[in-house]
Design a protein around this motif. Structure first.
Motif, PDB file in Angstrom:
ATOM      1  N   MET A  23       0.849  -1.174   0.000  1.00  0.00           N
ATOM      2  CA  MET A  23       0.000   0.000   0.000  1.00  0.00           C
ATOM      3  C   MET A  23       0.895   1.237   0.000  1.00  0.00           C
ATOM      4  N   HIS A  24       0.489   2.218  -0.814  1.00  0.00           N
ATOM      5  CA  HIS A  24       1.193   3.494  -0.880  1.00  0.00           C
ATOM      6  C   HIS A  24       0.161   4.614  -0.789  1.00  0.00           C
ATOM      7  N   LEU A  25       0.469   5.656  -0.022  1.00  0.00           N
ATOM      8  CA  LEU A  25      -0.382   6.833   0.080  1.00  0.00           C
ATOM      9  C   LEU A  25       0.429   8.019  -0.415  1.00  0.00           C
ATOM     10  N   HIS A  26      -0.051   8.652  -1.493  1.00  0.00           N
ATOM     11  CA  HIS A  26       0.639   9.784  -2.102  1.00  0.00           C
ATOM     12  C   HIS A  26      -0.112  11.071  -1.758  1.00  0.00           C
ATOM     13  N   PHE A  27       0.596  12.065  -1.288  1.00  0.00           N
ATOM     14  CA  PHE A  27       0.022  13.360  -0.955  1.00  0.00           C
ATOM     15  C   PHE A  27       0.159  14.257  -2.182  1.00  0.00           C
ATOM     16  N   LEU A  28      -0.960  14.482  -2.873  1.00  0.00           N
ATOM     17  CA  LEU A  28      -0.946  15.215  -4.133  1.00  0.00           C
ATOM     18  C   LEU A  28      -1.374  16.666  -3.988  1.00  0.00           C
ATOM     19  N   GLY A  29      -1.955  17.023  -2.886  1.00  0.00           N
ATOM     20  CA  GLY A  29      -2.412  18.390  -2.660  1.00  0.00           C
ATOM     21  C   GLY A  29      -2.481  18.660  -1.184  1.00  0.00           C
ATOM     22  N   ALA A  30      -2.736  19.899  -0.830  1.00  0.00           N
ATOM     23  CA  ALA A  30      -2.816  20.326   0.559  1.00  0.00           C
ATOM     24  C   ALA A  30      -1.516  20.003   1.299  1.00  0.00           C
ATOM     25  N   ALA A  31      -0.421  19.975   0.561  1.00  0.00           N
ATOM     26  CA  ALA A  31       0.905  19.826   1.158  1.00  0.00           C
ATOM     27  C   ALA A  31       1.632  21.137   0.881  1.00  0.00           C
ATOM     28  N   GLN A  32       2.158  21.754   1.883  1.00  0.00           N
ATOM     29  CA  GLN A  32       2.787  23.071   1.825  1.00  0.00           C
ATOM     30  C   GLN A  32       1.779  24.164   1.487  1.00  0.00           C
ATOM     31  N   THR A  33       0.506  23.843   1.613  1.00  0.00           N
ATOM     32  CA  THR A  33      -0.588  24.793   1.418  1.00  0.00           C
ATOM     33  C   THR A  33      -1.819  24.193   2.086  1.00  0.00           C
ATOM     34  N   VAL A  34      -2.892  24.961   2.207  1.00  0.00           N
ATOM     35  CA  VAL A  34      -4.084  24.427   2.867  1.00  0.00           C
ATOM     36  C   VAL A  34      -5.213  24.114   1.896  1.00  0.00           C
ATOM     37  N   THR A  35      -4.966  24.262   0.594  1.00  0.00           N
ATOM     38  CA  THR A  35      -6.030  23.967  -0.369  1.00  0.00           C
ATOM     39  C   THR A  35      -5.591  22.868  -1.323  1.00  0.00           C
ATOM     40  N   GLY A  36      -6.545  22.387  -2.109  1.00  0.00           N
ATOM     41  CA  GLY A  36      -6.235  21.365  -3.101  1.00  0.00           C
ATOM     42  C   GLY A  36      -6.066  19.980  -2.512  1.00  0.00           C
ATOM     43  N   SER A  37      -6.866  19.640  -1.528  1.00  0.00           N
ATOM     44  CA  SER A  37      -6.763  18.348  -0.862  1.00  0.00           C
ATOM     45  C   SER A  37      -6.913  17.196  -1.856  1.00  0.00           C
ATOM     46  N   ALA A  38      -5.923  16.292  -1.877  1.00  0.00           N
ATOM     47  CA  ALA A  38      -5.975  15.108  -2.745  1.00  0.00           C
ATOM     48  C   ALA A  38      -4.915  14.118  -2.292  1.00  0.00           C
ATOM     49  N   TYR A  39      -5.350  12.897  -2.055  1.00  0.00           N
ATOM     50  CA  TYR A  39      -4.464  11.829  -1.608  1.00  0.00           C
ATOM     51  C   TYR A  39      -4.759  10.596  -2.448  1.00  0.00           C
ATOM     52  N   LEU A  40      -3.742  10.020  -3.032  1.00  0.00           N
ATOM     53  CA  LEU A  40      -3.919   8.836  -3.858  1.00  0.00           C
ATOM     54  C   LEU A  40      -3.488   7.610  -3.067  1.00  0.00           C
ATOM     55  N   LEU A  41      -4.426   6.694  -2.863  1.00  0.00           N
ATOM     56  CA  LEU A  41      -4.159   5.434  -2.172  1.00  0.00           C
ATOM     57  C   LEU A  41      -4.023   4.340  -3.223  1.00  0.00           C
ATOM     58  N   GLU A  42      -2.864   3.702  -3.239  1.00  0.00           N
ATOM     59  CA  GLU A  42      -2.625   2.619  -4.187  1.00  0.00           C
ATOM     60  C   GLU A  42      -2.373   1.324  -3.429  1.00  0.00           C
ATOM     61  N   THR A  43      -3.083   0.293  -3.834  1.00  0.00           N
ATOM     62  CA  THR A  43      -2.819  -1.052  -3.338  1.00  0.00           C
ATOM     63  C   THR A  43      -2.249  -1.846  -4.514  1.00  0.00           C
ATOM     64  N   ALA A  44      -2.019  -3.118  -4.299  1.00  0.00           N
ATOM     65  CA  ALA A  44      -1.484  -3.947  -5.381  1.00  0.00           C
ATOM     66  C   ALA A  44      -2.411  -3.961  -6.588  1.00  0.00           C
ATOM     67  N   LYS A  45      -3.728  -3.806  -6.363  1.00  0.00           N
ATOM     68  CA  LYS A  45      -4.680  -3.948  -7.465  1.00  0.00           C
ATOM     69  C   LYS A  45      -5.639  -2.783  -7.645  1.00  0.00           C
ATOM     70  N   GLN A  46      -5.635  -1.796  -6.731  1.00  0.00           N
ATOM     71  CA  GLN A  46      -6.627  -0.734  -6.809  1.00  0.00           C
ATOM     72  C   GLN A  46      -6.009   0.632  -6.532  1.00  0.00           C
ATOM     73  N   ARG A  47      -6.742   1.666  -7.001  1.00  0.00           N
ATOM     74  CA  ARG A  47      -6.323   3.055  -6.775  1.00  0.00           C
ATOM     75  C   ARG A  47      -7.550   3.877  -6.424  1.00  0.00           C
TER      76      ARG A  47
END
Length: 178
Positions: free
Chosen positions: A1-25
């Protein structure tokens, strides 16, 4: 499992986190970056994933910095479920359509001076119609109901008390809980 922080990092807007498993996103939140022109340019940059390859989107609540990119993702090929509480869906129906109208008006205003000075025209990030079309992918999920999102992913939404319909996302993924 991997969790990628795509937004709301170094800022407070644009919240988005991508969760990847072996077979799903799954994308947790799909928020607009708001504030300065520099922040808002993030909304048009190439995505770090292809929307068509997502198995679902999970929204924590309806604020635009958490849900405002949903119509863009649908316009670019997302066709999976968007999980949210009933009040979040009701608010998104209003908010996203209004946001589409604002996107169209902003592009129309910007293009007035661009035409005058021979500059390339801009297109809206998405339209009101695209926002309304995105609503067909929303799936109502009440608080406290645990659902399976596939073989090794389970989702439960809990009341966050932030705004009407806001939720704390609890995920059980491959034996871990986040």
């Amino acid at each position: 499992m991997h969790l990628h922080f795509l937004g709301a990092a170094q800022t407070v807007t644009g919240s988005a986190y991508l969760l990847e498993t072996a077979k799903q996103r799954f994308l947790i939140d799909a928020g607009l970056s708001q504030g300065s022109h520099k922040s808002e340019r993030r909304n048009t940059r190439p995505l770090q994933f292809h929307p068509r390859h997502l198995d679902g989107i999970i929204l924590t609540h309806a604020h635009a910095d958490h849900s405002g990119l949903v119509p863009r993702l649908v316009a670019e090929g997302f066709r999976g479920p968007i999980y949210a509480t009933p009040p979040t869906i009701d608010l998104c129906r209003i908010l996203l359509a209004d946001s589409g109208t604002i996107q169209e008006e902003d592009a129309r205003y910007e293009n007035k001076w661009r035409r005058r000075y021979g500059k390339d025209l801009v297109t809206p990030l998405y339209t009101k119609q695209q926002a309304e079309q995105a609503m067909r992918f929303f799936e109502r999920l009440p608080y406290g109901k645990r659902i399976s999102l596939g073989r090794n992913v389970k989702l439960t939404l809990h009341d966050a008390g932030h705004i009407l319909g806001s939720a704390i996302v609890e995920l059980e993924v491959e034996g871990s809980r986040i």
